[in-house]
Write a protein that holds these residues in place. Structure first.
Motif, PDB file in Angstrom:
ATOM      1  N   ASP A 109       0.952  -1.173   0.057  1.00 17.66           N
ATOM      2  CA  ASP A 109       0.006   0.123   0.106  1.00 17.66           C
ATOM      3  C   ASP A 109       0.956   1.227  -0.149  1.00 17.66           C
ATOM      4  OD1 ASP A 109      -1.936   1.716   0.310  1.00 17.66           O
ATOM      5  OD2 ASP A 109      -2.529   1.520   2.257  1.00 17.66           O
ATOM      6  N   PRO A 110       0.647   2.155  -0.895  1.00 14.84           N
ATOM      7  CA  PRO A 110       1.593   3.219  -1.063  1.00 14.84           C
ATOM      8  C   PRO A 110       1.559   4.103   0.096  1.00 14.84           C
ATOM      9  CG  PRO A 110       0.540   3.127  -3.183  1.00 14.84           C
ATOM     10  CD  PRO A 110      -0.132   2.015  -2.211  1.00 14.84           C
ATOM     11  N   GLY A 146       5.011   4.664   7.084  1.00 18.38           N
ATOM     12  CA  GLY A 146       5.919   4.022   7.846  1.00 18.38           C
ATOM     13  C   GLY A 146       5.269   2.946   8.606  1.00 18.38           C
ATOM     14  N   THR A 147       5.930   2.175   9.501  1.00 19.57           N
ATOM     15  CA  THR A 147       5.128   1.192  10.163  1.00 19.57           C
ATOM     16  C   THR A 147       4.643   1.444  11.090  1.00 19.57           C
ATOM     17  OG1 THR A 147       7.269   0.512  11.129  1.00 19.57           O
ATOM     18  CG2 THR A 147       6.871  -0.648   9.353  1.00 19.57           C
ATOM     19  N   ASN A 148       4.849   2.649  11.832  1.00 22.29           N
ATOM     20  CA  ASN A 148       4.170   3.043  13.001  1.00 22.29           C
ATOM     21  C   ASN A 148       2.928   4.040  12.770  1.00 22.29           C
ATOM     22  OD1 ASN A 148       6.382   2.182  14.756  1.00 22.29           O
ATOM     23  ND2 ASN A 148       7.661   4.039  14.251  1.00 22.29           N
ATOM     24  N   ALA A 189      -5.819   5.735   6.416  1.00 20.45           N
ATOM     25  CA  ALA A 189      -6.933   5.948   5.773  1.00 20.45           C
ATOM     26  C   ALA A 189      -7.083   7.421   5.302  1.00 20.45           C
ATOM     27  CB  ALA A 189      -8.138   5.804   6.595  1.00 20.45           C
ATOM     28  N   ALA A 190      -6.620   8.318   5.835  1.00 20.61           N
ATOM     29  CA  ALA A 190      -6.643   9.691   5.469  1.00 20.61           C
ATOM     30  C   ALA A 190      -5.577   9.768   4.498  1.00 20.61           C
ATOM     31  CB  ALA A 190      -6.337  10.557   6.634  1.00 20.61           C
ATOM     32  N   MET A 191      -4.373   9.215   4.312  1.00 12.98           N
ATOM     33  CA  MET A 191      -3.377   9.374   3.441  1.00 12.98           C
ATOM     34  C   MET A 191      -4.009   8.578   2.206  1.00 12.98           C
ATOM     35  SD  MET A 191      -0.469  10.439   2.288  1.00 12.98           S
ATOM     36  CE  MET A 191       0.301  10.854   3.623  1.00 12.98           C
ATOM     37  N   ARG A 192      -4.639   7.552   2.429  1.00 17.89           N
ATOM     38  CA  ARG A 192      -5.258   6.953   1.127  1.00 17.89           C
ATOM     39  C   ARG A 192      -6.500   7.790   0.327  1.00 17.89           C
ATOM     40  NH1 ARG A 192      -4.904   1.882  -0.074  1.00 17.89           N
ATOM     41  NH2 ARG A 192      -6.731   1.757  -0.792  1.00 17.89           N
ATOM     42  N   GLN A 193      -7.023   8.516   1.355  1.00 19.83           N
ATOM     43  CA  GLN A 193      -8.117   9.605   0.800  1.00 19.83           C
ATOM     44  C   GLN A 193      -7.424  10.612   0.122  1.00 19.83           C
ATOM     45  OE1 GLN A 193     -10.647  11.041   3.574  1.00 19.83           O
ATOM     46  NE2 GLN A 193     -12.318  11.964   2.070  1.00 19.83           N
ATOM     47  N   GLY A 239      -6.379   9.466  -3.171  1.00 16.56           N
ATOM     48  CA  GLY A 239      -7.460   9.289  -4.269  1.00 16.56           C
ATOM     49  C   GLY A 239      -7.542   7.627  -4.360  1.00 16.56           C
ATOM     50  N   LEU A 240      -6.584   6.933  -3.475  1.00 12.44           N
ATOM     51  CA  LEU A 240      -6.588   5.229  -3.451  1.00 12.44           C
ATOM     52  C   LEU A 240      -7.907   4.543  -2.711  1.00 12.44           C
ATOM     53  CD1 LEU A 240      -3.038   4.629  -2.785  1.00 12.44           C
ATOM     54  CD2 LEU A 240      -4.275   4.919  -4.827  1.00 12.44           C
ATOM     55  N   ASP A 241      -9.049   5.568  -2.319  1.00 11.28           N
ATOM     56  CA  ASP A 241      -9.950   5.086  -1.575  1.00 11.28           C
ATOM     57  C   ASP A 241     -10.989   4.917  -2.542  1.00 11.28           C
ATOM     58  OD1 ASP A 241     -10.253   7.960  -1.696  1.00 11.28           O
ATOM     59  OD2 ASP A 241     -11.757   8.150  -0.440  1.00 11.28           O
ATOM     60  N   LYS A 242     -10.921   5.368  -3.800  1.00  8.37           N
ATOM     61  CA  LYS A 242     -12.174   5.572  -4.791  1.00  8.37           C
ATOM     62  C   LYS A 242     -11.951   3.933  -5.353  1.00  8.37           C
ATOM     63  CE  LYS A 242     -12.030  10.422  -5.394  1.00  8.37           C
ATOM     64  NZ  LYS A 242     -11.490  11.605  -6.459  1.00  8.37           N
ATOM     65  N   PRO A 243     -13.079   3.494  -6.198  1.00  4.13           N
ATOM     66  CA  PRO A 243     -12.997   2.277  -6.944  1.00  4.13           C
ATOM     67  C   PRO A 243     -12.020   2.317  -8.079  1.00  4.13           C
ATOM     68  CG  PRO A 243     -15.328   3.129  -6.545  1.00  4.13           C
ATOM     69  CD  PRO A 243     -14.278   4.243  -6.074  1.00  4.13           C
ATOM     70  N   VAL A 244     -11.289   1.303  -8.257  1.00  2.00           N
ATOM     71  CA  VAL A 244     -10.312   1.081  -9.337  1.00  2.00           C
ATOM     72  C   VAL A 244     -10.673   1.787 -10.610  1.00  2.00           C
ATOM     73  CG1 VAL A 244      -8.839  -0.438 -10.474  1.00  2.00           C
ATOM     74  CG2 VAL A 244      -9.490  -0.815  -8.209  1.00  2.00           C
ATOM     75  N   VAL A 245     -12.035   1.607 -10.987  1.00  2.00           N
ATOM     76  CA  VAL A 245     -12.489   2.123 -12.422  1.00  2.00           C
ATOM     77  C   VAL A 245     -12.542   3.625 -12.357  1.00  2.00           C
ATOM     78  CG1 VAL A 245     -14.560   2.134 -14.033  1.00  2.00           C
ATOM     79  CG2 VAL A 245     -13.833  -0.024 -12.899  1.00  2.00           C
ATOM     80  N   THR A 246     -12.979   4.115 -11.150  1.00  2.00           N
ATOM     81  CA  THR A 246     -12.848   5.505 -11.108  1.00  2.00           C
ATOM     82  C   THR A 246     -11.372   6.196 -11.192  1.00  2.00           C
ATOM     83  OG1 THR A 246     -14.973   5.298  -9.613  1.00  2.00           O
ATOM     84  CG2 THR A 246     -13.598   7.393  -9.655  1.00  2.00           C
ATOM     85  N   GLN A 247     -10.540   5.349 -10.427  1.00  2.00           N
ATOM     86  CA  GLN A 247      -9.052   5.820 -10.252  1.00  2.00           C
ATOM     87  C   GLN A 247      -8.699   5.922 -11.837  1.00  2.00           C
ATOM     88  OE1 GLN A 247      -6.586   4.118  -7.478  1.00  2.00           O
ATOM     89  NE2 GLN A 247      -8.557   3.298  -6.240  1.00  2.00           N
TER      90      GLN A 247
END
Length: 313
Positions: free
Chosen positions: A33-34, A40-42, A49-53, A56-64
């Motif tokens: 997961d980027p 980091g591990t900590n 979850a905030a970083m993924r949002q 843009g990684l929280d969106k469906p793959v097709v949307t991405q």
């Protein structure tokens, strides 16, 4: 010719589209997961979850994918998830480095391969031909990373002839750039030469057996004029075809050599993106290489008409 070029440019669209789908799918199938890698591990689940949002990684793959491809159509390759910098300027800067290295390697490879291939064909089944074929087989068989490592150990570290130096652009300091590029260019050029040498020999052997070559010799032409005045142009098409394919290989396949010699080219940029799960970098870099490759193939087809006027599109 203009209509043919237009048709070829239209056919490039589905090819590039298929490559974009393929590289996008593969990158999203790679474990890791980027957001987790960047934090980091900590990192806490909430931070991830905030970083993924934000990425843009929280969106469906097709949307991405649709968001990414719509940006590409507008000339926007996106931004690196690791540095936040625009990708296209970095790709162009890195590509100029890879292009310089590829030109050096192509000059070395073709300078070795074409003359040796011609001599091997003209002196077929002699000791010169045997040596040429063995050299070509070695060039094809030895991996470029193994040959490059051998050059580093012997010429650079043991003899000290080409000591490792920091990268310098050719247009800034040609002399220092030569020191940077000579070993990686020789590494790629020797591997490149093996295939072109075999193709040159094969093409010339076939052409030298034609009736018009026997007629040219019967008219009293010198062997030099027979080979370079009659046989060379008629043997050039398969050589140009292979050379065009290998240019694409040089531009896109210099990853290992750039990594080995610490050359900051496009291959190393894409490889770093793979290690860091930087999706936009890898996707944009691979698609750019694909665009260069299909463009080179189009240019090769256009060169055909100059080599052989009988070819019409």
């Amino acid at each position: 010719m203009g209509r043919y070029i237009l048709n070829r440019m239209v056919t490039m669209i589905p090819i590039l589209f298929g490559i974009s789908v393929l590289v996008f799918t593969i990158m999203h199938m790679v474990p890791g997961d980027p957001a987790s890698i960047m934090l980091g591990t900590n990192a806490t689940p909430e931070a991830i979850a905030a970083m993924r949002q934000s990425m843009g990684l929280d969106k469906p793959v097709v949307t991405q994918y649709l968001n990414w491809i719509s940006g590409l159509l507008q000339g926007n390759f996106g931004e690196s998830v690791r540095t936040g910098e625009a990708i296209l300027p970095e790709i162009l800067d890195r590509f100029s480095v890879t292009l310089q290295l590829s030109i050096f390697a192509a000059i070395i490879g073709w300078t070795i391969a074409v003359p040796v291939g011609i001599v091997s064909a003209v002196r077929a089944h002699t000791s010169i031909d045997v040596v040429g074929r063995i050299a070509a087989m070695l060039g094809i068989s030895v991996p470029n990373f193994a040959f490059g490592t051998l050059l580093l150990l012997t010429l650079s570290l043991y003899f000290g002839w080409f000591p490792p130096v920091d990268y310098v652009d050719f247009w800034v300091d040609p002399a220092e750039a030569f020191k940077v590029f000579i070993l990686p260019a020789v590494t790629m050029g020797v591997v490149l030469a093996g295939g072109i040498m075999r193709m040159t020999r094969s093409a010339f052997l076939e052409t030298l057996d034609k009736d018009f070559i026997r007629t040219a010799r019967a008219k009293g032409n010198t062997e030099w004029k027979v080979v370079f005045g009659h046989a060379f142009r008629n043997s050039a098409l398969p050589i140009v075809t292979l050379a065009g394919m290998q240019i694409g290989y040089l531009l896109g396949g210099a990853v290992i050599v750039e990594q080995l010699f610490s050359i900051p080219g496009l291959g190393q940029y894409i490889l770093d993106g793979i290690h860091q799960r930087d999706y936009p970098v890898v996707q944009g870099g691979v698609l750019f290489v694909a665009l260069v490759f299909v463009t080179v193939n189009l240019l090769v087809d256009i060169i055909y008409t100059w080599i052989d006027p009988r070819i019409k599109y």
